[in-house]
Design a protein around this motif. Structure first.
Motif, short mmCIF file in Angstrom:
data_model
loop_
_atom_site.label_atom_id
_atom_site.label_comp_id
_atom_site.label_asym_id
_atom_site.label_seq_id
_atom_site.Cartn_x
_atom_site.Cartn_y
_atom_site.Cartn_z
N MET A 104 0.81 -1.21 0.00
CA MET A 104 0.00 0.00 0.00
C MET A 104 0.85 1.27 0.00
O MET A 104 0.35 2.36 -0.24
N HIS A 105 2.14 1.13 0.29
CA HIS A 105 3.00 2.30 0.39
C HIS A 105 3.30 2.90 -0.98
O HIS A 105 3.13 4.10 -1.19
N HIS A 106 3.74 2.10 -1.93
CA HIS A 106 4.07 2.60 -3.27
C HIS A 106 3.36 1.82 -4.37
O HIS A 106 2.79 2.41 -5.29
N ALA A 126 -9.88 -0.49 -2.73
CA ALA A 126 -8.57 -0.99 -2.31
C ALA A 126 -8.48 -0.90 -0.79
O ALA A 126 -8.71 0.17 -0.21
N SER A 127 -8.15 -2.02 -0.15
CA SER A 127 -8.10 -2.06 1.31
C SER A 127 -6.84 -2.76 1.78
O SER A 127 -6.35 -3.69 1.14
N GLU A 128 -6.33 -2.30 2.95
CA GLU A 128 -5.19 -2.98 3.55
C GLU A 128 -5.67 -4.24 4.26
O GLU A 128 -6.67 -4.21 4.98
N SER A 202 -0.01 -4.62 9.46
CA SER A 202 0.28 -5.93 8.90
C SER A 202 1.78 -6.23 8.93
O SER A 202 2.18 -7.38 9.18
N LEU A 203 2.65 -5.24 8.71
CA LEU A 203 4.09 -5.47 8.73
C LEU A 203 4.57 -5.83 10.14
O LEU A 203 5.31 -6.81 10.32
#
Length: 307
Positions: A104-106, A126-128, A202-203
């Motif tokens: 989701m970052h880039h 779009a979802s994390e 999540s990370l």
């Protein structure tokens, strides 16, 4: 004074054809029925609308005025019906794209920008989502595409393809304690003050899952919600941080060190949902934009090639 729309259509056909018989034919009416409708129009208007002759009919001045206004009324009616009908048509369901926080970052934003510009009639939700949940939703047919981690999506039964490298590294202030180091184990990193993502990210959860119950005690000086903030804190010397290599902008003044732990080497996979087996053109196009975004990202050329 109200006029029946079908009577107005019939009258316009008669004027255009110059014949009640021809006008009736265009409306799929019998001649007696069409003649009765014209007489009803004239009675309703209180004036003759047609001049009848041996070679057909032609409008009277009143008939010419009626024909002109009838065209306007029918055109406005058609526009009204079209406007209302557009709300009755069910909208196309948006595509559902799921991915972890790293993508989701880039990666995902880059793909969405190019896809949405190229496909103005297609929407995307779009979802994390962490890989285990993403896999479950894809398998249940509740999502179209997902960006998942190879370390958590093995043998899930979904159709998947390599997308790009997502390995983790440790970063710190340029010239700081990582200076001159090529690789370091996480246990050594944990001996220093860290900055990290929020516990629910999540990370962060993925790292803690791999470390297991015997993970070293960590001192987090602060936790934040977003990777760019985390990278900025590490660059400022607040603490070391473990981040995806691709989260670091090229040329950023940082010391970057490989992690020696096997779990730090990760690959992003593009996973297709069950309902995508008969994939729509839009789904296939979104997948292609994700592949292009993966290649165009920083360090994209050294990652896993799209297939």
């Amino acid at each position: 004074m109200r006029y029946d729309l079908d009577d107005l259509r019939l009258f316009l056909h008669i004027v255009a054809e110059g014949s009640i018989t021809a006008g009736a034919r265009r409306m799929h009416l019998s001649l007696p029925s069409a003649s009765a409708r014209v007489r009803s129009l004239e009675h309703h208007a209180g004036v003759a609308l047609l001049i009848r002759g041996r070679r057909g009919v032609r409008p009277t001045p009143a008939g010419t005025a009626l024909a002109r206004h009838a065209r306007d009324v029918l055109a406005q009616t058609a526009r009204l019906e079209s406007a209302v009908a557009s709300y009755a048509r069910p909208p196309t369901a948006p595509l559902t794209l799921l991915s972890g926080g790293s993508a989701m970052h880039h990666l995902v934003p880059r793909a969405l920008v190019s896809f949405l510009r190229a496909h103005p009639d297609v929407d995307v939700t779009a979802s994390e989502s962490r890989t285990p949940r993403t896999v479950r939703l894809l398998a249940d047919g509740d999502a179209d595409l997902g960006v998942v981690l190879d370390t958590e999506a093995r043998d899930c039964g979904l159709t998947m393809e390599p997308l790009c490298d997502d390995s983790l590294v440790v970063i710190g202030q340029s010239g700081g304690i990582l200076a001159g180091r090529g690789a370091v184990a996480y246990r050594e990193v944990a001996e220093h003050p860290l900055v990290g993502l929020d516990a629910g990210s999540s990370l962060r959860r993925s790292i803690e899952k791999h470390l297991g119950p015997h993970a070293p005690a960590v001192r987090y000086r602060t936790t934040v919600a977003h990777l760019p903030t985390l990278v900025s804190l590490a660059a400022a010397g607040v603490g070391l941080a473990v981040v995806p290599r691709r989260a670091i902008a090229p040329g950023r003044p940082l010391d970057v060190c490989e992690l020696q732990d096997p779990w730090s080497r990760r690959t992003h996979l593009l996973a297709w949902g069950e309902k995508a087996r008969a994939a729509s053109t839009a789904t296939a196009a979104l997948a292609e934009h994700l592949r292009r975004a993966a290649v165009s990202e920083p360090d994209g050329g050294t990652g896993v090639p799209a297939m």
